[in-house]
Design an enzyme around this catalytic site. Structure first.
Site, PDB file in Angstrom:
ATOM      1  CB  SER A 259      -1.011  -0.258   1.189  1.00 37.46           C
ATOM      2  OG  SER A 259      -1.806  -0.822   1.247  1.00 37.46           O
TER       3      SER A 259
ATOM      4  CG  HIS B 115      -2.753  -0.161   4.930  1.00 37.33           C
ATOM      5  ND1 HIS B 115      -3.879  -1.550   5.331  1.00 37.33           N
ATOM      6  CD2 HIS B 115      -3.270   0.228   3.886  1.00 37.33           C
ATOM      7  CE1 HIS B 115      -5.078  -0.742   5.188  1.00 37.33           C
ATOM      8  NE2 HIS B 115      -4.727   0.225   4.866  1.00 37.33           N
TER       9      HIS B 115
ATOM     10  CD  GLU C 129      -3.394   1.431  -2.653  1.00 36.40           C
ATOM     11  OE1 GLU C 129      -3.562   0.918  -2.270  1.00 36.40           O
ATOM     12  OE2 GLU C 129      -1.874   1.097  -1.985  1.00 36.40           O
ATOM     13  CG  HIS C 130      -4.977   5.501  -1.352  1.00 38.47           C
ATOM     14  ND1 HIS C 130      -3.818   4.185  -0.346  1.00 38.47           N
ATOM     15  CD2 HIS C 130      -5.932   4.861  -1.333  1.00 38.47           C
ATOM     16  CE1 HIS C 130      -4.868   3.181  -0.548  1.00 38.47           C
ATOM     17  NE2 HIS C 130      -6.093   3.383  -0.898  1.00 38.47           N
TER      18      HIS C 130
ATOM     19  CG  ASP D  10      -8.452   3.176   2.645  1.00 41.27           C
ATOM     20  OD1 ASP D  10      -8.658   2.604   1.827  1.00 41.27           O
ATOM     21  OD2 ASP D  10      -7.834   3.021   3.964  1.00 41.27           O
TER      22      ASP D  10
END
Length: 434
Positions: A237, A262, A326-327, A360
């Site tokens: 992540s 994470h 990713e984010h 999320d």
């Protein structure tokens, strides 16, 4: 390099800049590759017996019945609080709303008179969802996978998770319409879904995250003729935050830490043109880190993370596009104005009140996202991943006649005589009918 070390991007050489955006290595070791290959072959050959042996070996659990019964699922739901069940229902409602809106309209056009072309959508017939176990069961991933599968109309939706399966996972699966749940985890679960066993049905496509063994198993089955398709390549992540002088340091720090917790291989990056904000965020990270139960994990992740000071916001966007997170969280006063310039990101969160946690869990977007730079070519998971598109064409006599010479010329140029003949024979037949 410590996370409280500020890095001036424009003082770095091109080589140093590339190194700053390098992700932690994730290539599977030779031993993992061999182990997974052996597991796949063993499950394919021995079915349920192999699954039970692996559960005893890896999960330390003796599994008699691989399939979870309706009574067990009902009992799991009864043990959960009403508050949690209501929260899941609220999240599913938003996920349904967003993913239902992704339904593609059919395409039906005449490309020229008498030549009708269509595009229609069909569901993937059977899908398998893999949900990891462990101390923090990811029941939210059940919501993110099973909801679009149901909206897409997949005929068979099955789920595998390591035993014992958490009550939250069982309830979420029932809530979202999963038809069968199996006490199977790890690479052996991927093998069961790809090849089938006496208990676990073979599926067409496999979805869901997992450890290095699960990730490698998905890669291998996706490359085998007897295997199954998978959702997307997987990696650790990651989050990148762009912040300006008006950002709230505590908010930024909390978003960075929500990703860092994470796993030790997660990566977080802050880009800002304001060195003072960078320093304040570093201080806030240390304060909040001390209160986290998973502080050790987050601290390991921070060791590969970066605080980068840039010339301006435009440079922040350029660096973000190069990294392809990713984010991507944009905590600036003009967050919405920057969206058009973003070219590579899994999911984007705009403004002070859009934490990554919203996506999320409950905003409605999907939290299954491309990582490790795959945002350059891959999209966030959506309804289309549970569907396939099919084209249809129909030519009338007049439409065929008008297009025939074009087809013949192109086929002849490629020296594909049978292609040309398929047209010429029909042209001659029409002449005979005239």
């Amino acid at each position: 390099m410590s996370f409280n070390t500020l890095i001036d991007w424009n003082s770095c050489s091109p080589e140093q800049q590339r190194a700053l955006l390098t992700r932690p290595a994730i290539s599977a070791s030779d031993s993992i590759t061999r182990t997974v290959s052996d597991i796949l072959d063993n499950v394919k050959t021995r079915g349920d017996d192999a699954l039970r042996e692996y559960s005893a070996k890896f999960d330390k659990t003796e599994v008699t019945a691989l399939r979870v019964t309706p009574e067990e699922i009902a009992a799991a739901g009864a043990r959960l609080s009403d508050e949690l069940k209501q929260a899941m229902t609220a999240a599913v409602k938003n996920i349904e709303t967003f993913h239902s809106a992704q339904t593609l309209p059919p395409v039906d056009v005449e490309t020229q008179p008498g030549v009708r072309c269509q595009q229609v959508t069909r569901p993937v017939s059977s899908v398998g969802l893999y949900i990891p176990g462990g101390s923090a069961p990811l029941f939210s991933t059940v919501l993110m996978l099973a909801t679009p599968a149901r909206i897409a109309g997949c005929q068979k939706v099955v789920l595998c998770s390591p035993p014992p399966i958490a009550d939250e996972i069982l309830y979420a699966a029932q809530l979202c319409g999963v038809q069968e749940i199996f006490n199977v985890g790890g690479a052996q679960a991927i093998a069961a879904l790809a090849f089938g066993s006496e208990s676990v049905p073979k599926v067409d496509k496999i979805f869901g995250p997992g450890n290095a063994f699960v990730t490698e198993a998905k890669r291998q089955v996706s490359q085998r003729l007897d295997g199954a398709a998978i959702d997307m390549p997987a990696g650790p992540s990651e989050v990148l935050v762009i912040a300006d002088s008006g950002a709230t340091p505590d908010f930024v720090a909390s978003d960075l830490l929500s990703q860092a917790e994470h796993g030790p291989d997660s990566q977080v990056i802050l880009l800002t043109p304001d060195a003072d904000i960078a320093r304040k965020v570093a201080e806030a990270v240390e304060r909040q880190l001390a209160e986290l139960p998973r502080a050790d994990t987050a601290r390991q992740a921070l060791s590969a993370s970066r605080l980068i000071v840039t010339k301006d916001l435009a440079q922040c966007v350029a660096i973000s596009n190069q990294y392809g997170p990713e984010h991507l969280i944009i905590q600036t006063r003009n967050a919405r104005d920057l969206v058009d310039a973003i070219t590579s990101a899994g999911s984007v969160f705009l403004g002070d009140w859009s934490p990554e946690s919203a996506g999320d869990y409950a905003s409605g977007t999907n939290h299954v996202l491309p990582t490790y730079g795959y945002t350059a070519t891959c999209s966030s998971l959506g309804l289309a991943d549970f569907q396939k598109r099919m084209t249809v064409q129909e030519l009338s006599k007049a439409g065929f006649s008008a297009l025939a010479s074009t087809i013949e010329t192109l086929a002849a140029a490629e020296r594909l005589t049978a292609h040309k003949n398929a047209v010429t024979l029909r042209v001659n037949a029409l002449k005979e009918q005239a």
